[in-house]
Design a protein around this motif. Sequence first.
Motif, mmCIF file in Angstrom:
data_model
loop_
_atom_site.group_PDB
_atom_site.id
_atom_site.type_symbol
_atom_site.label_atom_id
_atom_site.label_comp_id
_atom_site.label_asym_id
_atom_site.label_seq_id
_atom_site.Cartn_x
_atom_site.Cartn_y
_atom_site.Cartn_z
ATOM 1 N N ALA A 36 0.827 -1.212 0.000
ATOM 2 C CA ALA A 36 0.000 0.000 0.000
ATOM 3 C C ALA A 36 0.864 1.265 0.000
ATOM 4 N N VAL A 37 1.943 1.253 0.789
ATOM 5 C CA VAL A 37 2.852 2.406 0.839
ATOM 6 C C VAL A 37 3.498 2.632 -0.525
ATOM 7 N N LEU A 38 3.998 1.558 -1.136
ATOM 8 C CA LEU A 38 4.643 1.670 -2.451
ATOM 9 C C LEU A 38 3.663 2.153 -3.517
ATOM 10 N N LEU A 39 2.457 1.604 -3.503
ATOM 11 C CA LEU A 39 1.458 1.982 -4.504
ATOM 12 C C LEU A 39 1.064 3.451 -4.370
ATOM 13 N N CYS A 40 0.834 3.896 -3.146
ATOM 14 C CA CYS A 40 0.475 5.301 -2.915
ATOM 15 C C CYS A 40 1.636 6.229 -3.285
ATOM 16 N N ALA A 41 2.859 5.810 -2.930
ATOM 17 C CA ALA A 41 4.039 6.635 -3.210
ATOM 18 C C ALA A 41 4.296 6.765 -4.714
ATOM 19 N N SER A 74 5.970 -1.908 -6.610
ATOM 20 C CA SER A 74 4.587 -2.211 -6.215
ATOM 21 C C SER A 74 4.148 -3.538 -6.816
ATOM 22 N N LEU A 75 4.527 -3.741 -8.080
ATOM 23 C CA LEU A 75 4.161 -4.978 -8.766
ATOM 24 C C LEU A 75 4.851 -6.181 -8.126
ATOM 25 N N VAL A 76 6.118 -6.011 -7.749
ATOM 26 C CA VAL A 76 6.857 -7.088 -7.070
ATOM 27 C C VAL A 76 6.157 -7.451 -5.762
ATOM 28 N N TRP A 77 5.765 -6.437 -4.990
ATOM 29 C CA TRP A 77 5.092 -6.681 -3.705
ATOM 30 C C TRP A 77 3.709 -7.277 -3.916
#
Length: 236
Positions: A36-41, A74-77
């Motif tokens: 969620a953090v990566l996607l928002c960032a 984000s895709l990796v996570w």
Amino acid sequence: HFQYNGFFTLTIFSLFFNRLIPLAPNRLKKIIYQFAVLLCASVLPSLFLTLFSHADINAFRILGIIGGTLIFLSLVWFFRLLPGIKSTPVFADHTTAKILWRLSFFSFVIKMLLQTGTMAPQLALKVFGDRPAIIGFLHLVFLGLITFYILSTYTYTKVLNTKDTFTKVALVVFSFAIISNEVILMFQGLSVIASSTSAVYPWLLWGASVLLFSGAILISIGRLNTVKIKRTIASQ
């Protein structure tokens, strides 16, 4: 950009995680938070992927690369999430809901890969000047990620009764229309990039649009049938 990659995408994941988190073990919750953090960032800097036509402005290029990198992470996570999602009863044994959910998040994966690919300036210039490719990307989010997820929720919560053959057929028609629409736009976009287009594409897109409209009407009729059945059972 902020509507499709921000509001729409983040809304779908917030709804999904609202259902997933109560069922998830602590290890999975940690991965969800990191994703969620990566996607928002990624939302703000990835805007600059669309501004690579101004590649002479170094700040735009740097921000675009940061955005693309965050999208890739984000895709990796997201892929790290998948095994944990499969082991939780998010959709219990509801096969139709699972299929629609998978189509929704497959659309998300394709969307993220396409965005990451535009980190290459030459490709970005071709893609963002390619109208079918842009429309295909927007449809990938709106018809793919969002619509498939909404339909998966409707089938899981029994707003749509998938035990009814008519409703199942309606969902198949609508889903086939979405996939056909995306495939046609993809090939049309590639033909534009290759400087060889065909007059057949508008007709194929028209046919996909007729299927989309027909599928939507059939789903609406299926919903009315569901309501009718519920009222009949309640009155008995």
